[in-house]
Structure formats: C-alpha cells, structure tokens
Motif scaffolding. Structure first.
Motif, PDB file in Angstrom:
ATOM      1  N   PRO A  15      14.910 -12.702  -8.343  1.00  0.00           N
ATOM      2  CA  PRO A  15      15.477 -12.138  -9.585  1.00  0.00           C
ATOM      3  C   PRO A  15      14.531 -12.261 -10.771  1.00  0.00           C
ATOM      4  O   PRO A  15      14.516 -11.403 -11.645  1.00  0.00           O
ATOM      5  N   GLY A  16      13.736 -13.327 -10.791  1.00  0.00           N
ATOM      6  CA  GLY A  16      12.854 -13.538 -11.932  1.00  0.00           C
ATOM      7  C   GLY A  16      11.601 -12.684 -11.926  1.00  0.00           C
ATOM      8  O   GLY A  16      11.090 -12.337 -12.996  1.00  0.00           O
ATOM      9  N   LEU A  17      11.101 -12.319 -10.729  1.00  0.00           N
ATOM     10  CA  LEU A  17       9.814 -11.642 -10.648  1.00  0.00           C
ATOM     11  C   LEU A  17       9.886 -10.185 -10.206  1.00  0.00           C
ATOM     12  O   LEU A  17       9.044  -9.380 -10.606  1.00  0.00           O
ATOM     13  N   SER A  18      10.853  -9.834  -9.369  1.00  0.00           N
ATOM     14  CA  SER A  18      10.823  -8.512  -8.730  1.00  0.00           C
ATOM     15  C   SER A  18      10.885  -7.362  -9.729  1.00  0.00           C
ATOM     16  O   SER A  18      10.282  -6.303  -9.498  1.00  0.00           O
ATOM     17  N   GLN A  19      11.588  -7.547 -10.838  1.00  0.00           N
ATOM     18  CA  GLN A  19      11.741  -6.453 -11.788  1.00  0.00           C
ATOM     19  C   GLN A  19      10.888  -6.621 -13.040  1.00  0.00           C
ATOM     20  O   GLN A  19      11.155  -6.011 -14.067  1.00  0.00           O
ATOM     21  N   THR A  20       9.833  -7.432 -12.907  1.00  0.00           N
ATOM     22  CA  THR A  20       8.840  -7.497 -13.978  1.00  0.00           C
ATOM     23  C   THR A  20       7.745  -6.457 -13.767  1.00  0.00           C
ATOM     24  O   THR A  20       6.834  -6.350 -14.595  1.00  0.00           O
ATOM     25  N   LEU A  21       7.840  -5.675 -12.685  1.00  0.00           N
ATOM     26  CA  LEU A  21       6.758  -4.744 -12.343  1.00  0.00           C
ATOM     27  C   LEU A  21       6.605  -3.632 -13.367  1.00  0.00           C
ATOM     28  O   LEU A  21       5.517  -3.085 -13.534  1.00  0.00           O
ATOM     29  N   SER A  22       7.687  -3.285 -14.070  1.00  0.00           N
ATOM     30  CA  SER A  22       7.584  -2.223 -15.071  1.00  0.00           C
ATOM     31  C   SER A  22       7.083  -2.755 -16.410  1.00  0.00           C
ATOM     32  O   SER A  22       6.901  -1.991 -17.352  1.00  0.00           O
ATOM     33  N   ASP A  23       6.827  -4.076 -16.511  1.00  0.00           N
ATOM     34  CA  ASP A  23       6.418  -4.660 -17.792  1.00  0.00           C
ATOM     35  C   ASP A  23       4.987  -4.343 -18.240  1.00  0.00           C
ATOM     36  O   ASP A  23       4.758  -4.299 -19.460  1.00  0.00           O
TER      37      ASP A  23
ATOM     38  N   LEU B 119       0.819  -1.212   0.000  1.00  0.00           N
ATOM     39  CA  LEU B 119       0.000   0.000   0.000  1.00  0.00           C
ATOM     40  C   LEU B 119       0.855   1.266   0.000  1.00  0.00           C
ATOM     41  O   LEU B 119       0.534   2.243  -0.690  1.00  0.00           O
ATOM     42  N   CYS B 120       1.940   1.256   0.760  1.00  0.00           N
ATOM     43  CA  CYS B 120       2.745   2.472   0.944  1.00  0.00           C
ATOM     44  C   CYS B 120       3.838   2.645  -0.102  1.00  0.00           C
ATOM     45  O   CYS B 120       4.142   3.772  -0.492  1.00  0.00           O
ATOM     46  N   ASN B 121       4.433   1.553  -0.546  1.00  0.00           N
ATOM     47  CA  ASN B 121       5.563   1.646  -1.472  1.00  0.00           C
ATOM     48  C   ASN B 121       5.614   0.387  -2.328  1.00  0.00           C
ATOM     49  O   ASN B 121       6.520  -0.429  -2.213  1.00  0.00           O
ATOM     50  N   PRO B 122       4.631   0.185  -3.209  1.00  0.00           N
ATOM     51  CA  PRO B 122       4.476  -1.102  -3.896  1.00  0.00           C
ATOM     52  C   PRO B 122       5.643  -1.501  -4.789  1.00  0.00           C
ATOM     53  O   PRO B 122       5.875  -2.685  -5.007  1.00  0.00           O
ATOM     54  N   TYR B 123       6.389  -0.528  -5.310  1.00  0.00           N
ATOM     55  CA  TYR B 123       7.452  -0.856  -6.265  1.00  0.00           C
ATOM     56  C   TYR B 123       8.834  -0.975  -5.618  1.00  0.00           C
ATOM     57  O   TYR B 123       9.827  -1.123  -6.322  1.00  0.00           O
ATOM     58  N   ILE B 124       8.913  -0.958  -4.286  1.00  0.00           N
ATOM     59  CA  ILE B 124      10.208  -1.009  -3.613  1.00  0.00           C
ATOM     60  C   ILE B 124      10.927  -2.330  -3.885  1.00  0.00           C
ATOM     61  O   ILE B 124      12.154  -2.383  -3.939  1.00  0.00           O
ATOM     62  N   VAL B 125      10.176  -3.411  -4.099  1.00  0.00           N
ATOM     63  CA  VAL B 125      10.805  -4.699  -4.361  1.00  0.00           C
ATOM     64  C   VAL B 125      11.559  -4.679  -5.688  1.00  0.00           C
ATOM     65  O   VAL B 125      12.433  -5.516  -5.930  1.00  0.00           O
ATOM     66  N   TYR B 126      11.242  -3.724  -6.556  1.00  0.00           N
ATOM     67  CA  TYR B 126      11.912  -3.586  -7.860  1.00  0.00           C
ATOM     68  C   TYR B 126      13.399  -3.298  -7.681  1.00  0.00           C
ATOM     69  O   TYR B 126      14.241  -3.901  -8.349  1.00  0.00           O
ATOM     70  N   SER B 127      13.730  -2.375  -6.779  1.00  0.00           N
ATOM     71  CA  SER B 127      15.135  -1.995  -6.584  1.00  0.00           C
ATOM     72  C   SER B 127      15.747  -2.613  -5.341  1.00  0.00           C
ATOM     73  O   SER B 127      16.967  -2.694  -5.235  1.00  0.00           O
TER      74      SER B 127
END
Length: 813
Positions: free
Chosen positions: A554-562, A378-386
């Motif tokens: 590694p496989g899922l965390s940076q698929t958020l920008s897809d 809720l607060c920072n959903p894309y933090i797992v990306y970086s």
C-alpha cells in the motif's frame, strides 16, 4: 511421517487468508465517529485550498463548532505573520512571506502546576483538485471530537490543538505555529494526516523510541518501522507537518496512506471514507494523546524500532536493542551450533548427505522470481499500481513453485531423506546467518529497522537446526545381524550357478527388531518434522506477508505516478516472495512433482499472462496527471501544461477536445521522470477583467521604493526580479532580506501587498505572478474541461500551488 503437500498448502493458504482478513478489519464506529462523519460531509463538500473563498467558510464552520462544544477554548492571542526563508523548509522552493490563519485551541488541565502541553495538529485546507475528505478532513473531525470530549479534563498535561492552514502549499501553518507562545511548553506532538482516501490510519513516522511507546493500546494497531525507513530513503516523497515539528519536539505522525491513487483527486470525498476509518484514527489519536500526557518530557533521543502483528498487538523498543540482539546472535550462534554438533557427534555418528542442495535451490528460486519480476517490469511496469495483489500472488506462486521444483531436482538421487532434511536445515541456518550479517551491517550504516524479518527468520532457522540434531540418522542394521548363523552359508555348497549375492530370510525376532527400530525412527523424525515446520514456516510467513500487504505494497505500489521507479517496487516484492517460501525447501522432500507440478505451472502461466496483459490503470486506481495553466496577461496568451508518466500521458490527453490542435508532448525538462504535454487555450474573460494591478512609489525622504500589488481572485502572488534586491518590509512586517524571488500570502482578500525595497532597486525589471485556485462557478474552465473529458482510468490533480499562474511584467521606477 511427513505432512503431504496438500496439508502444507492448506496451512499457507490459511496464512495468506488471515493476513488479508486482518488487513481489512476496522473498528466499529462510536457515536463520536458518526458525528465526526456528519461534520466531514460539510467540511469536504467542495475543494477549500488556502487560496479560495471556500477556505474562509470552512474556517468559520470550525470556529462555530468549537465555540459551541467548548466555549472560550479558542486562543486568538497570536495572529502573527511569518517570514520563511528558503532554507527553513525543504518543501519551500522560494522565500515566503506568510500571513497565518491557524485556529489554535488551548485546553488547560484542572490539575495544579501543570505547565507542559501535548500538541495535536491537523490542517483544514485541501488541494484545489480535491475535496480533502481524507486529506485532511478526517484529521480535523478527530480533533473536533477530542476538543469536545476533553474540554474539561484532569490529564497530567495541557492540550493544545493547531488546526492549521496552507499545509498543501508548503507546510506554512505548522511553520507559523512554531512562533506561537503555546509552542514553548509543548513536550510532544501528534500530527494527523491523510495521504490516501479512507482505509486504515497507520503510524507513519515517529521521532524516537520514547514517544513510539505512546501508540500502545490503540485499536487494531497498524505500524511498521518500514514507514520510517521508506521516508528516510525517499521512496515516499510527500511530506507532512511532522517534518516541521520534529526538529523542535518529538512526536508521532498518524496518517491514512492508501489508496494513494485517489489522494489529491476529486475522489478523495466522503464517498471513499467512512465512520469506520474515522474511528480507527480517533482511537489511535486519543490513546496516543493520553499516553503522551503521562510520559515525562524526553531528555534523550534514540532511534525507534516498532511493528504490529496482524493488528493484534504493538511492539516498540529501540533500534539499538535490535542491533544488539543481531550482534549477540551473530556471535553466539556459531558457538551454540558447534557445541551442539560436537555433543551430538559424540553420542552417535551423524550422517551428512546432499551438501549444497539448499544453496542450489535458493539460486534457482531467486532466479525464477527475478525473471518473473523482470518480465512484468518490461512488459507492463505499472500493473502493480492497480493490481498489487495480482502481482504479489504471481511472484509468490513463482517462488513457491521454483522452490518445490528445485528442491526435488537437487535431491532426486538421494534416498536417505532423514539425513538430507537435517543437512538442509543446517544449510538454511547458514544462509540466514549470512543474510543476518548483511542486514546488520546495513542497519548500522543506514539506520534501518525493517531488517527485523531477517532476524526472526534466523532465530527460527537456528531453532530448527538445533531440533534437527535430535533426529536419528538413516537406519543401518547392526553388523551382528548379518554375521549370525542365519546369514552364514557354506562356501563349499556354492557352485558356478550360484548367485553372487544371496540372502536368506532373516529370523522372525530379527525382523521384528528392525521394524521396531524403524517405527521408532519414523516416529521421532515425524514428530520433529512437525515441530520444525511449525517453527520455520507459518510464523515467519505471517510476519513477512503481513509486512508486505499491510505496509509495503500500500505504501509503495501507487507512488509510481509521483513518479518513482517500478523496478524498486518489484525488487522489494521479489525479496519478500523469496524469503516467504525459501524455508519450505526441507519439507518438499516427499513431494511428487508428477501430480503437483502441472497444476502449479498452469496456474502460474495464467497469473503471469493476466499480469502482463491487464490494463495498469482503472477506475479504482486511476493514473494521476498533473495540471497547470499559464496565462500571460501582457501577451494575452494561455497555455495548459499536463504532466504524467511516459506512455500513458499522450494517450489520455489525446482524448481531450481542447487539445486537438497544437498538442505538443515532450520529455519533462525537469527530469522528474514525467512526460509533458502542452496546448493553447482561451483565457477566461473574468480573469482578464480582474488582472493584476501594481503601483510603484518612491519615498522622497529615504529613497525607498514602495510596490503595491493587488488582484481580485488570489491571495498568493510571486515576485521575481532579474537580480536580488534588498527587501525592507512586507505589509509593515520587517524582513531585511536580499532576494530575487519571493512568494507572498495574505490573510485579507481586500488588503493589497505592500513591499518596500531599498533605493538600489530602482530600474529593476521583474514579473508578478499570481495564482488562481478557486474553482467555484467554473472560474478555472480549462481544468474543469480536462477533468470532465479525461478517460475514466485517469484523474487530473494540481501540479503545484495554483491551478492557473497568471502573470505580467513590472519595472521598479
């Protein structure tokens, strides 16, 4: 005897450290890898998509290297065109005419009567927004190294190499090769790909269990059935040439997959990869090739199940065998436990205390982890990306703390911890049994193999439950001790002031007997405690954390920008966090919360606050924004469209000088989960001068219409008409299809497209769109400006074929 909390923590930290260290290991580069890295610097010097002049230079360079290292290896026997209909490839959204530019290499075996071949494939084109070092320059240099080493060989199979083009536009090079004569004798393939920037090459996907065995013997193997499962469930959306070859012959997909945030960006360069990464892919490709060459051609297909453990060894079998094992456990475990319980009850009474405490602890633990995950989402959903390590550390610590606190609260009133530990072990076994049943059903229905973590934990819980049966129950002094004369007291000597309960000191021999029995009980319980801990905690934790950190994150965390849903990523990590530490519940019985809890809560608060407040994108993990420019040559207008995740797109685009006037940001109409911003920009004069030329001529004899289309800057064009037309030929290639929209790829820059329509096409209006990808000499000024002016935490990449779509109207008459 019980191990203190500090000892348990040291063991868990050691597990965590081992996982991180092993995950970062790469093999020492060989001479071949160092040469390959030198060649990579030439290949990945600039972007080289199919639709660029640089692509021609890369092809010439590859021809030169192969002709020098292995003369006469290049097979130019087939230079065919390919018509790919709309339904042939799910990545192709429009029917396509494609003139292939593949570089096919054939290395026959010196053995007699060898007909079967092994195919090795990689693509030499890059995207227009990146230099393509990892995607797929490394794969190409690996093939060059193998061609040089096995130019003359005596393997039990011939070797065929398809160094193909236009993979980034729709897997067209692989599609074209399916029609090549060399494909007829291929029995298996190895596809090399890159969906990251450097790092380690993973066994991405395999066709069946038979070919999966070929990966055995690879250096520092990295493989998990989770990759197959993620693609099956569409958690990972990008595709490789694997999907083209797989329906025809079985094979393996070996690919780089992290960091995905640099994939298709300008940072996919030789600076972000190394000879170490090349060696990892080279060793895996070579070993797999050698193993496949010795395997007989498969006659049946079975779903695979495979994984590696800490990069130390690789295990593979069929998914059916895993399911059979699960079913055997589901049927045999109740019988085994029941029989063991009956035997133990016959030998000595079993004291049962604290029923339901483990279930309560699980509910509290899962609720705590779910609450943390929801808070972060809720607060920072894309933090797992970086910051995937920060997020996972927060959830893991929350799981550990919740398990410890919940266990101590639920057992606070129970003094007999020996019997309680046994009961909790049984309850854990019941819980894992239920989870095994659920995971088995899911595996049967969905065909997934990632549930092996559940299987392993149930086996461990079953072993612990059986071991706990050998522990003695709480000590109760024999009745005869209290009935002896030492306890006897004359009732007649009692009076009003006598205590209601009075016990005289026991005789020395009785005291010694009790102490001796207590020491025996403590020794046996302490010994079994250590055995249970070693079975139940370190190994299952190693397996779960290795899968989490080497494959899942590694496989899922940076698929958020897809884009993909952050909630799915947090849900998966939360499940791993709960499963990793849930087995610790029986070992928290002697933990003192007064000393441990404040420290854990303080650390958890710090991690949680950092996770919520930290910026989700940074230089090392930039947000990817998707670029396209539309130029209408009739109206002389130009518009740039940039797409990105909601909430951050406008923040990034707002810093562009180009977008200071007329910026309009809306929700993407295609419902891809992305926001869209557009703004007007000027048209490059060179593009206006080149334009698109078209000419329509009618054949007086047949009435057919011949449309000629040409442009200086592109060899890819679209034709779109208001209604479907009968197409007879394209560049003298018979087509015979009825289409309203088709895409054309040409091999020669100077040869116009010639399309022949049936006579009923006369009077039909349409539009010609050609694509510009060549960024040399600043030909795509708007893209270069956006790339230069974006904040450092964002990168711009291509949205689709063509950075610029320039078009003009046409009427067939």
């Amino acid at each position: 005897m019980r191990l203190p909390l500090a000892t348990s923590l040291v063991a868990l930290v050691a597990v965590f450290f081992v996982v991180l260290v092993q995950n970062g290991r790469l093999p020492k580069p060989s001479k071949a890898s160092r040469i390959a890295y030198t060649r990579l610097q030439e290949i990945a010097k600039e972007p080289h998509p199919y639709n660029s002049r640089r692509n021609d230079e890369v092809l010439d360079y590859l021809r030169h290297i192969i002709s020098r290292d292995c003369p006469s290896a290049i097979d130019d026997s087939d230079n065919s065109t390919t018509w790919i209909s709309h339904g042939d490839n799910r990545d192709v959204k429009v029917s396509t005419y494609f003139e292939q530019r593949n570089l096919v290499i054939y290395l026959p075996s010196n053995r007699d009567k060898v007909n079967e071949s092994i195919l090795l494939s990689a693509h030499y084109d890059s995207v227009s927004s990146g230099n393509g070092a990892t995607d797929d320059g490394v794969g190409i240099t690996v093939l060059l190294a193998l061609i040089q080493k096995y130019c003359k060989h005596s393997l039990p199979a011939n070797l065929v190499f398809n160094i193909n083009d236009a993979e980034e536009d729709g897997l067209f090079g692989a599609q074209a090769f399916l029609r090549h004569d060399r494909m007829k004798n291929v029995k298996a393939f190895v596809n090399l790909e890159g969906a990251g920037a450097g790092g380690k090459a993973v066994l991405f996907r395999v066709s069946n269990a038979e070919v999966a065995k070929a990966y055995r013997g690879s250096k520092l193997p990295l493989a998990s059935i989770a990759g197959n499962d993620f693609f099956r469930q569409r958690f990972i959306r990008s595709e490789t040439d694997f999907v083209v070859y797989d329906p025809v012959v079985p094979g393996l997909d070996i690919a780089f997959f992290a960091p995905r945030s640099l994939y298709h960006t300008r940072r996919d360069s030789t600076k972000t990869t190394s000879a170490y990464s090349i060696e990892h892919m080279l060793s895996a490709a070579e070993q797999t090739m050698l193993n496949l060459s010795g395997q007989p051609k498969g006659t049946h297909s079975s779903r695979p199940f495979y994984f590696d453990f800490l990069g130390l060894f690789f295990f593979s079998t069929t998914l059916t065998k895993l399911l059979v094992l699960d079913l055997i456990l589901l049927l045999a475990a109740p019988v085994l436990l029941g029989a063991s319980f009956a035997v133990r009850s016959y030998v000595a009474r079993i004291k049962i205390v604290g029923l339901g405490r483990t279930f309560g602890a699980l509910i509290v633990q899962a609720s705590m982890v779910a609450g943390l995950a929801i808070l972060i989402n809720l607060c920072n959903p894309y933090i797992v990306y970086s910051s995937p390590l920060l997020v996972s550390a927060t959830l893991l610590l929350g799981s550990f703390t919740a398990s410890m606190v919940a266990t101590r609260i639920f057992i606070s009133r129970i003094r007999d911890q020996h019997d309680l530990s046994r009961v909790m072990s049984w309850e854990l076994c019941i819980i894992w049994y239920v989870l095994l049943f659920i995971s088995t059903v899911i595996s049967l229905v969905k065909g997934l193999g990632s549930t092996y973590v559940i299987t392993l934990n149930f086996i461990a819980s079953l072993a612990v439950a059986l071991v706990s049966l050998f522990e003695r129950s709480a000590y109760v002094p024999p009745r005869e001790h209290f009935e002896s004369s030492h306890f006897a007291e004359d009732d007649r000597q009692s009076h009003e002031s006598s205590p209601l309960l009075r016990r005289e000191p026991l005789a020395p021999e009785i005291e010694e007997s009790i102490l001796r029995d207590k020491r025996s009980r403590d020794y046996r319980s302490g010994t079994t405690w250590i055995v249970k801990y070693l079975i139940f905690v370190p190994l299952p934790a190693l397996v779960a954390l290795w899968l989490l950190f080497s494959n899942v994150l590694p496989g899922l965390s940076q698929t958020l920008s897809d884009p993909s849903s952050p909630g799915i990523v947090y849900a998966i990590v939360s499940v791993f966090a709960v499963l990793t530490f849930f087995n610790l519940a029986p070992f928290f019985l002697s933990t003192s919360l007064s000393t441990a809890l404040p420290a854990f809560l303080l650390l958890l608060c710090i991690l949680s606050a950092t996770t919520v407040l930290k910026a989700p994108f940074d230089v090392k993990a930039p947000l990817k924004l998707y670029f396209r420019q539309f130029v209408d040559l009739d109206a002389k207008t130009s518009e740039v469209v940039i797409e990105g995740v909601p909430g951050f797109l406008s923040q990034a685009v707002g810093q562009l000088a180009l977008a200071q006037e007329g910026l309009n940001c809306t929700r993407d109409a295609s419902k891809r989960g992305l926001d869209s911003c557009n703004f007007k920009t000027s048209i490059d004069k060179r593009l206006l001068r080149a334009g698109i030329t078209s000419h329509v001529k009618e054949d007086n004899r047949t009435g057919q219409l011949r449309l000629t289309v040409d442009t200086t800057n592109s060899r890819i064009c679209d034709l779109q008409f208001e209604s479907a037309l009968q197409i007879c030929k394209i560049n003298d290639h018979k087509v015979h299809a009825r289409e309203s929209h088709l895409r054309l790829y040409r091999r020669d820059w100077n040869k116009p497209f010639e399309i022949i329509f049936d006579e009923d096409a006369a009077g039909t209006s349409g539009r010609i769109t050609c694509f510009l990808d060549d960024r040399r000499e600043g030909q795509i000024e708007a893209f270069e400006t956006v790339q230069r002016e974006l904040p450092e935490w964002a990168e711009v990449v291509k949205r689709d074929t063509g950075l610029i779509w320039f078009s003009q109207g046409i009427k067939l008459k």
